[in-house]
Scaffold this active site. Sequence first.
Site, PDB file in Angstrom:
ATOM      1  N   ASN A  38       0.815  -1.222   0.000  1.00 53.30           N
ATOM      2  CA  ASN A  38       0.000   0.000   0.000  1.00 53.30           C
ATOM      3  C   ASN A  38       0.849   1.272   0.000  1.00 53.30           C
ATOM      4  OD1 ASN A  38       0.887  -0.174   2.620  1.00 53.30           O
ATOM      5  ND2 ASN A  38      -1.096  -0.714   3.482  1.00 53.30           N
ATOM      6  N   ARG A  49       3.037   6.266  11.848  1.00 54.81           N
ATOM      7  CA  ARG A  49       2.424   5.737  13.069  1.00 54.81           C
ATOM      8  C   ARG A  49       2.227   6.872  14.058  1.00 54.81           C
ATOM      9  NH1 ARG A  49       0.861   2.365  10.407  1.00 54.81           N
ATOM     10  NH2 ARG A  49       1.270   0.128  10.444  1.00 54.81           N
ATOM     11  N   GLN A  75      -5.754   2.890  18.470  1.00 55.96           N
ATOM     12  CA  GLN A  75      -6.769   2.760  17.411  1.00 55.96           C
ATOM     13  C   GLN A  75      -7.762   1.672  17.765  1.00 55.96           C
ATOM     14  OE1 GLN A  75      -3.940   4.272  13.716  1.00 55.96           O
ATOM     15  NE2 GLN A  75      -4.963   2.339  13.524  1.00 55.96           N
ATOM     16  N   HIS A 111      -7.655   5.896  10.279  1.00 58.46           N
ATOM     17  CA  HIS A 111      -6.545   5.224   9.590  1.00 58.46           C
ATOM     18  C   HIS A 111      -7.065   4.516   8.325  1.00 58.46           C
ATOM     19  CE1 HIS A 111      -2.838   2.365  10.230  1.00 58.46           C
ATOM     20  NE2 HIS A 111      -2.925   2.812   8.996  1.00 58.46           N
TER      21      HIS A 111
HETATM   22  P1  NAP Z   1      10.290   1.095   4.469  1.00 61.89           P
HETATM   23  O1  NAP Z   1      10.413   0.917   2.992  1.00 61.89           O
HETATM   24  O2  NAP Z   1      10.873   0.043   5.366  1.00 61.89           O
HETATM   25  O3  NAP Z   1      10.928   2.513   4.810  1.00 61.89           O
HETATM   26  C1  NAP Z   1      11.101   2.965   6.101  1.00 61.89           C
HETATM   27  C2  NAP Z   1      12.306   3.877   6.106  1.00 61.89           C
HETATM   28  O4  NAP Z   1      12.391   4.509   7.370  1.00 61.89           O
HETATM   29  C3  NAP Z   1      13.610   3.098   5.884  1.00 61.89           C
HETATM   30  O5  NAP Z   1      14.365   3.789   4.905  1.00 61.89           O
HETATM   31  C4  NAP Z   1      14.258   3.168   7.263  1.00 61.89           C
HETATM   32  O6  NAP Z   1      15.662   3.209   7.208  1.00 61.89           O
HETATM   33  C5  NAP Z   1      13.745   4.484   7.768  1.00 61.89           C
HETATM   34  N1  NAP Z   1      13.875   4.662   9.195  1.00 61.89           N
HETATM   35  C6  NAP Z   1      13.712   3.784  10.200  1.00 61.89           C
HETATM   36  N2  NAP Z   1      13.923   4.387  11.385  1.00 61.89           N
HETATM   37  C7  NAP Z   1      14.241   5.668  11.130  1.00 61.89           C
HETATM   38  C8  NAP Z   1      14.596   6.785  11.933  1.00 61.89           C
HETATM   39  N3  NAP Z   1      14.690   6.682  13.258  1.00 61.89           N
HETATM   40  N4  NAP Z   1      14.853   7.953  11.323  1.00 61.89           N
HETATM   41  C9  NAP Z   1      14.800   8.061   9.989  1.00 61.89           C
HETATM   42  N5  NAP Z   1      14.499   7.047   9.174  1.00 61.89           N
HETATM   43  C10 NAP Z   1      14.215   5.863   9.740  1.00 61.89           C
HETATM   44  O7  NAP Z   1       8.776   1.240   4.905  1.00 61.89           O
HETATM   45  P2  NAP Z   1       7.568   1.924   4.107  1.00 61.89           P
HETATM   46  O8  NAP Z   1       6.898   0.896   3.268  1.00 61.89           O
HETATM   47  O9  NAP Z   1       8.045   3.175   3.481  1.00 61.89           O
HETATM   48  O10 NAP Z   1       6.578   2.231   5.312  1.00 61.89           O
HETATM   49  C11 NAP Z   1       6.967   3.111   6.353  1.00 61.89           C
HETATM   50  C12 NAP Z   1       5.963   3.061   7.465  1.00 61.89           C
HETATM   51  O11 NAP Z   1       4.748   3.661   7.030  1.00 61.89           O
HETATM   52  C13 NAP Z   1       5.539   1.652   7.905  1.00 61.89           C
HETATM   53  O12 NAP Z   1       6.451   1.073   8.817  1.00 61.89           O
HETATM   54  C14 NAP Z   1       4.212   1.919   8.546  1.00 61.89           C
HETATM   55  O13 NAP Z   1       4.390   2.241   9.907  1.00 61.89           O
HETATM   56  C15 NAP Z   1       3.699   3.142   7.799  1.00 61.89           C
HETATM   57  N6  NAP Z   1       2.555   2.809   6.913  1.00 61.89           N
HETATM   58  C16 NAP Z   1       1.361   3.431   7.150  1.00 61.89           C
HETATM   59  C17 NAP Z   1       0.255   3.093   6.370  1.00 61.89           C
HETATM   60  C18 NAP Z   1      -1.081   3.771   6.558  1.00 61.89           C
HETATM   61  O14 NAP Z   1      -2.093   3.242   6.099  1.00 61.89           O
HETATM   62  N7  NAP Z   1      -1.146   4.921   7.187  1.00 61.89           N
HETATM   63  C19 NAP Z   1       0.378   2.134   5.356  1.00 61.89           C
HETATM   64  C20 NAP Z   1       1.623   1.569   5.127  1.00 61.89           C
HETATM   65  C21 NAP Z   1       2.706   1.900   5.920  1.00 61.89           C
HETATM   66  P3  NAP Z   1      16.622   1.955   6.929  1.00 61.89           P
HETATM   67  O15 NAP Z   1      15.862   0.930   6.146  1.00 61.89           O
HETATM   68  O16 NAP Z   1      17.743   2.586   6.206  1.00 61.89           O
HETATM   69  O17 NAP Z   1      17.008   1.435   8.265  1.00 61.89           O
END
Ligand code: NAP
Length: 358
Positions: free
Chosen positions: A117, A256, A285, A309
């Site tokens: 997503n 989050r 939530q 959400h």
């Molecule tokens: P992703 O591809 O794993 O990307 C997350 C990024 O955040 C990675 O580059 C990671 O770095 C970085 N990161 C982790 N801790 C950090 C910190 N302290 N400071 C700065 N960067 C940091 O995940 P994604 O698919 O983009 O999703 C991200 C998040 O969005 C999910 O974990 C979820 O909580 C949220 N989400 C929300 C919804 C919604 O419906 N609202 C839907 C989907 C996801 P490294 O990999 O380099 O360690």
Amino acid sequence: MKVLAILYNGYEAATAEPRLLGTVENELGLRSYLESQGHEYIVTSSKEGPDSDFQKHIVDTDILITTPFHPGYLTREVMNKAKNLKVCVTAGVGSDHIDLNAAVERKIQVLEVTGSNVVSVAEQVMMSILLLVRNFVPAHEMIENGGWQVSEIARNAFDLEGKVVGTLGAGRIGYRVLQRLVPFNCKELLYFDYNALPAEAEAAVAARRVQDLKEFVSQCDVITINAPLHEGTLGLINKELLQHFKKGAWLVDTARGAICVAEDVAEALASGQLRGYAGDVWNVQPAPKDHPWRHMKNPLGGGNGMTPHYSGTTLDAQIRYAEGTKAILQNYFEGKPQEPANIIVGVGKYESKAYGQR
Ligand code: NAP
């Protein structure tokens, strides 16, 4: 095997719209598949407290399916009751509602449908940035309430062009947001992440990495949070850090809710330190009726772009995460390897870096 899914109730909407797959009514479209394979499939929305279906069934569940939209909080305590649990599947992205350290210790695998997503969320981020910067919500409310006073809206409406926009987290969602921002001719695009983007990817969006968090927030007019919730991001946006934001910045969090301290954000909005806050994720939530984010406002009575959400649960996304969940289950039952990107916790160890650098 016993498979337990904790999903949200869809009620009439789910009966009328079968593509609402992530609901109790439509069961991720998995019932006939699971039953044809001889498995027991329990689906419920009842997830809170010791008398919930979640806690009742977790005792002898082999496979737990949850979603971030209606999170079944698998704490260490609840996990200790789960004698047969082997695999947790998150139908969506974000497994922070599961105690991942406890899952490592208990050798319970945690998988999610990585990428399912990310476009849905990136689009929501763009919408949220625009609705805040352009002061859309109060403008629409004025129309619904029978009013028409352009100056009251325009006094707090701006263009995105020429602003500095930064993403905290430049992973799948964060990078897609940067890509979508390019045609808006922002003054500069920034990112803060543990790791630098590959040089080619960075150049493609002309983004600059800022390695110090305070420096990063102090340069941005708009900040979008796209990092997972883990020990390193819990409460990261708090009173102290908010003081380093540019006065009147806009903040969007669709990652989050618990990455931000709810009261500190509400206070920063009320004081004008933040001009706006939008997002769809909450520290609890469903959010309680008296949650400060439901009604918080900036000094001009706007700046609140909160929704339930739903950014990652569009109908398009639901098809992808339902299919992805089925593929994970099939791999598990057939003893086939899982897609590496879907494995958050393998057997006894973290396989993903995203939930904190360990
Ligand atoms: P992703 O591809 O794993 O990307 C997350 C990024 O955040 C990675 O580059 C990671 O770095 C970085 N990161 C982790 N801790 C950090 C910190 N302290 N400071 C700065 N960067 C940091 O995940 P994604 O698919 O983009 O999703 C991200 C998040 O969005 C999910 O974990 C979820 O909580 C949220 N989400 C929300 C919804 C919604 O419906 N609202 C839907 C989907 C996801 P490294 O990999 O380099 O360690």
